[in-house]
Scaffold this motif. Structure first.
Motif, short mmCIF file in Angstrom:
data_model
loop_
_atom_site.label_atom_id
_atom_site.label_comp_id
_atom_site.label_asym_id
_atom_site.label_seq_id
_atom_site.Cartn_x
_atom_site.Cartn_y
_atom_site.Cartn_z
N GLN A 172 0.89 -100.65 105.58
CA GLN A 172 1.69 -101.73 106.14
C GLN A 172 1.77 -102.90 105.17
O GLN A 172 2.83 -103.52 105.01
CB GLN A 172 1.10 -102.18 107.47
CG GLN A 172 1.92 -103.24 108.18
CD GLN A 172 1.21 -103.82 109.37
OE1 GLN A 172 0.06 -103.49 109.65
NE2 GLN A 172 1.88 -104.71 110.10
N SER A 175 4.26 -102.10 102.48
CA SER A 175 5.62 -102.19 103.01
C SER A 175 6.07 -103.65 103.13
O SER A 175 7.20 -104.00 102.77
CB SER A 175 5.68 -101.49 104.37
OG SER A 175 6.97 -101.60 104.94
N THR A 317 7.26 -99.76 109.27
CA THR A 317 6.59 -99.06 108.17
C THR A 317 7.04 -97.61 108.11
O THR A 317 7.21 -97.04 107.02
CB THR A 317 5.06 -99.12 108.34
OG1 THR A 317 4.66 -100.48 108.51
CG2 THR A 317 4.35 -98.54 107.13
N ASP A 320 10.29 -97.01 106.27
CA ASP A 320 10.32 -97.63 104.94
C ASP A 320 9.67 -96.72 103.91
O ASP A 320 8.80 -97.13 103.16
CB ASP A 320 9.60 -98.98 104.98
CG ASP A 320 9.77 -99.75 103.68
OD1 ASP A 320 10.79 -99.55 103.00
OD2 ASP A 320 8.87 -100.54 103.33
N SER A 323 9.61 -97.60 99.89
CA SER A 323 8.59 -98.43 99.24
C SER A 323 7.49 -97.62 98.60
O SER A 323 6.75 -98.12 97.75
CB SER A 323 7.97 -99.41 100.25
OG SER A 323 8.95 -100.29 100.76
#
Length: 425
Positions: A172, A175, A317, A320, A323
């Motif tokens: 997290q 992200s 998260t 995503d 990332s």
């Protein structure tokens, strides 16, 4: 004869042209059908992630209900060999862990069945986006099975959940930091207009002012006397991190501006405030919290907001995956999946371990009080370490390009010096 041959040849050419036109039309129709199918599958996959988010939210609410009210609502409805004579091993702390394990199993199974998916027309993609009746049955089975497992196994899962929650927090953080970098690149880019740069400067100023106000407020509310040395240390160290991040961001070799460091400063201050708020209520340095009784509207509202924050953090998260890719400039085809299904589901399975730790305040022995979440010294230190990790990762992201560039510069200088030495008489 020559005239008839020419006529035959012309007929053949016309037939071949008509055949090629027919093939082109068929190919165009197939391509249009594929585009329609891809568009429909794309919409289904995008809708599916919100449905998974709703499933995760319901699981959170179920864990809360089992923890706070399960022992009064379901006294006769438990398996005595797993839950004990009075059912205490299926409610409160162990009840939360059992619900968490069920959620973990469901999303882990979804990960195992979708992690290799790359195209929208694959069977695994259709499984991810559809078959909801079957997945509902799978979810119910996954949630029920842990309530028949012995308490010793659930305790082992609790230890594993601590590790899973730590991994979730780390992912997290990455992200969030990548999002901050994207925001800074979008608003403060050299190609953007003067108006965008003005907005970026105004936004960074707002974040820095909010961060300073947060620091001052924490000193006022949570460090009212010199004896609150631990809170003073937490707040002072956070202020130092703010200064260091701003200085590094403005350094001539880094030159990232104030926007990203301002957003990161506000995030770090929020983590520090959240950590101090997690301290036990009876502490003399947490007067604000001690005044609030359990079950009042502010406590209930804060609890519901916290559950919403857990779901949003897991959802944001999970979608995503870019990332965490090594190649961020990869171009997607029309029939490629819009987000990584396997990554999405593994994040939700780790999110199941994370919400379990929040509901039991990272403590496997004692149950949290009603309408409370993530309270206790263990929770405090987890958040403080999370804050320090966030600042460290951000600062490394700032200096990493400079550190990687130095060996290249040194190698270029050495090669130039060698060339000059070879050319010299």
């Amino acid at each position: 004869m020559s005239g008839s041959g020419a006529a035959v040849e012309a007929t053949v050419i016309q037939v071949s042209l008509s055949n090629s036109e027919l093939v082109q039309r068929v190919e165009a129709s197939f391509e249009a059908m594929n585009n329609v199918d891809c568009s429909e599958e794309k919409k289904k996959s995008l809708r599916a992630r919100y449905l998974y988010g709703i499933v995760f939210l319901i699981t959170n609410l179920t864990a809360w209900f089992i923890r706070d009210y399960g022992h009064t609502i379901f006294p006769p409805l438990y398996y005595k060999k797993a839950c004990g004579v009075r059912g205490s091993d299926c409610f409160q702390t162990l009840g939360v862990l059992r619900v968490s394990l069920g959620c973990f199993i469901f999303f882990l199974l979804m990960f195992l069945t979708t992690f290799s998916t790359r195209k929208l027309y694959e069977a695994c993609s259709k499984w991810h986006s559809g078959w909801w009746a079957l997945k509902f049955f799978l979810l119910v089975v996954s949630m029920v099975v842990p309530f028949f497992l012995p308490p010793g196994f659930i305790q082992i899962y609790g230890e594993v959940a601590r590790i899973g929650a730590g991994i979730f927090l780390l992912l997290q953080l990455v992200s969030v930091i990548e999002f901050i970098r994207w925001w800074n690149k979008y608003w403060a880019s050299d190609e953007q207009s003067k108006q965008s740069c003005t907005i970026a400067l105004f936004t960074s100023t707002v974040f820095y002012v909010a961060s300073i106000c947060g620091i001052v407020s924490m000193y006022y509310f949570y460090a009212p006397r010199p004896s609150c040395s631990l809170n003073i240390f937490f707040i002072t160290w956070t202020a130092i991190l703010l200064i260091v991040m701003m200085a590094m961001s403005l350094h001539s070799k880094v030159n990232r501006g104030l926007l990203s460091s301002g957003i990161m400063a506000a995030y770090v201050v929020f983590l520090c405030w959240s950590a101090i708020r997690s301290e036990p209520a009876d502490e003399k340095c947490n007067v604000q919290k001690a005044k609030n009784g359990h079950g009042d509207w502010t406590t209930i509202l804060g609890f519901l907001i916290a559950i919403g924050a857990i779901v949003m953090a897991t959802f944001s998260t999970g979608i995503d995956s870019k990332s965490f890719q090594f190649r961020k400039d990869e171009v997607k085809a029309e029939d490629d999946i819009r987000y990584n299904y396997g990554f999405f589901h593994i994040i939700f399975s780790l999110g199941a371990t994370y919400f379990a730790m929040l509901f039991i305040s990272w403590n496997l022995e004692n149950s949290a009080s009603e309408w409370s979440m993530d309270v206790g010294w263990t929770s405090t230190w987890v958040k403080i370490i999370n804050e320090w990790f966030a600042a460290s990762i951000y600062m490394w992201k700032l200096i990493a390009p400079v550190v990687k560039q130095q060996p290249k510069v040194m190698n270029n200088e050495e090669s130039v010096q060698q060339i000059n030495n070879s050319n010299s008489p």
